[in-house]
Design an enzyme around this catalytic site. Sequence first.
Site, PDB file in Angstrom:
ATOM      1  N   SER A 251       0.822  -1.208   0.000  1.00  0.00           N
ATOM      2  CA  SER A 251       0.000   0.000   0.000  1.00  0.00           C
ATOM      3  C   SER A 251       0.861   1.266   0.000  1.00  0.00           C
ATOM      4  O   SER A 251       1.731   1.408  -0.852  1.00  0.00           O
ATOM      5  CB  SER A 251      -0.950  -0.063   1.190  1.00  0.00           C
ATOM      6  OG  SER A 251      -2.045   0.753   0.928  1.00  0.00           O
ATOM      7  N   HIS A 392      -7.564  -5.723   0.030  1.00  0.00           N
ATOM      8  CA  HIS A 392      -6.352  -4.935   0.241  1.00  0.00           C
ATOM      9  C   HIS A 392      -5.628  -5.465   1.479  1.00  0.00           C
ATOM     10  O   HIS A 392      -6.058  -5.215   2.607  1.00  0.00           O
ATOM     11  CB  HIS A 392      -6.799  -3.482   0.439  1.00  0.00           C
ATOM     12  CG  HIS A 392      -5.683  -2.499   0.502  1.00  0.00           C
ATOM     13  ND1 HIS A 392      -4.921  -2.169  -0.596  1.00  0.00           N
ATOM     14  CD2 HIS A 392      -5.205  -1.750   1.532  1.00  0.00           C
ATOM     15  CE1 HIS A 392      -4.035  -1.254  -0.247  1.00  0.00           C
ATOM     16  NE2 HIS A 392      -4.181  -0.990   1.041  1.00  0.00           N
TER      17      HIS A 392
HETATM   18  C1  GTR Z   1      -5.417   4.480   1.750  1.00  0.00           C
HETATM   19  C2  GTR Z   1      -4.816   5.314   0.665  1.00  0.00           C
HETATM   20  C3  GTR Z   1      -4.062   4.451  -0.293  1.00  0.00           C
HETATM   21  C4  GTR Z   1      -3.190   3.434   0.404  1.00  0.00           C
HETATM   22  C5  GTR Z   1      -3.764   2.909   1.689  1.00  0.00           C
HETATM   23  C6  GTR Z   1      -2.788   2.229   2.649  1.00  0.00           C
HETATM   24  O1  GTR Z   1      -6.136   5.216   2.648  1.00  0.00           O
HETATM   25  O2  GTR Z   1      -5.861   6.001   0.016  1.00  0.00           O
HETATM   26  O3  GTR Z   1      -3.327   5.261  -1.177  1.00  0.00           O
HETATM   27  O4  GTR Z   1      -1.941   3.968   0.641  1.00  0.00           O
HETATM   28  O5  GTR Z   1      -4.362   3.879   2.431  1.00  0.00           O
HETATM   29  O6  GTR Z   1      -1.627   2.634   2.775  1.00  0.00           O
HETATM   30  O7  GTR Z   1      -3.235   1.317   3.328  1.00  0.00           O
END
Ligand code: GTR
Length: 411
Positions: A251, A392
């Site tokens: 991420s 995610h």
């Molecule tokens: C979210 C963000 C993403 C990603 C994610 C993370 O809120 O919008 O770009 O970086 O966090 O790091 O888990």
Amino acid sequence: FAFLSNASAQFDANYDESKVPEFKLPDPLKTFNGKKIRNSKKWESRRRPELLNFFTQNMYGEVPGKLEISSVDIQEERKSALNGKAVRKQVDLVFKNHGKTLDFTILIYLPKTEESVPLFVGYNFFGNHTITEDVDVVISEAWARNNPSFGIINNQLTEQSRGVRTNRWCVDKIIDAGFGLAVIYYGEVDPDKDDFSDGIHPLFYIDDQQQPAANEWGSIAAWSWGLSRAMDYFERDEDIDESKVVVFGHSRLGKTALWAGASDERFAGVISNNSGCGGAALSKRRFGETVWRINNSFPHWFCKNFRNYIKNEEALPVDQHELIALIAPRPVYIASAEEDKWSDPKGEFLSALYATPVYNLYGKKGIQQTEMPELNQPVQNTVAYHIRTGEHDVTAFDWEQYIKWAQKFIQ
Ligand code: GTR
């Protein structure tokens, strides 16, 4: 900017493929002046430097100077950790500049062997003690984002969060495959908040400077800087083969891994796990998170110049496939998750695909199919890609693929 919570941002983001704007992707093998690049020599002398410079000055930001490690403090070393299968070290790197000090701790597990070993290095989100049940891992005192489910309140890490992220770090599998693992808590290098008075940035301020200039580093570049300093340490540690260090991140820390690999050629390979916007995903698709959203929710991640491209992606003379191309000819693995639409899996795949011509200049195999592979069916060449089922996250499936690929292309 008006503040948008992540939940509402995700709600009104575009997830409709038919609404992706038409766009022209810049050719990595054509200079900004329109000259065709025909070989790796010209790529290295002309094209790579201008791309690296663009990403530095307009997106991640320049590091305003050099800073060496002032001292290496081996806090602790145990010859027999993880039920006897590994060596453990906790190494503190100390930095001093302009009367200020910063230190961060690298937790290292190495397979027991006489040889120097290849290594995965990456940041964690909630402290080194979260990646393992190992009771001897020191709990960081640095600021942390609150997370009540991990018992993190008042921005302090406690014993309650020990081992809560073991699912994201397959330490045993990594060690059994003959690799070491080094992790760092990213909050020790720069706390993840819109505040440039803490973390590494102030060590570089001149006089009464309060924040970086418009072309200077945001937090992603600061975290990448930390990875490069960890690499400085790996070069000194005889138990580690510094020519075989793979930088990994998930991420926002996947964006960080990509930038570390692009800006520091000592990293032998890069793994981007669900890095999304500002990472592997193409900005010009405006699918899921966009340049506007990301600068709105996280104003501190990029340099200020990047704001010139908010709702103006068409003006970008680069896109993220060229960030990946900066890693060439070194191996790079881009991974997506089916339910992680916010990160734009297709945009991540296309980046890997469109970086491929640069790998081909070196006779390396990139992505050879124009269609995304089936779910859970990795394509593993020097450029690798997979999209797995699920959300995610970092899973055992992801690590199994990374290990297999690294055994082929790094070990
Ligand atoms: C979210 C963000 C993403 C990603 C994610 C993370 O809120 O919008 O770009 O970086 O966090 O790091 O888990």
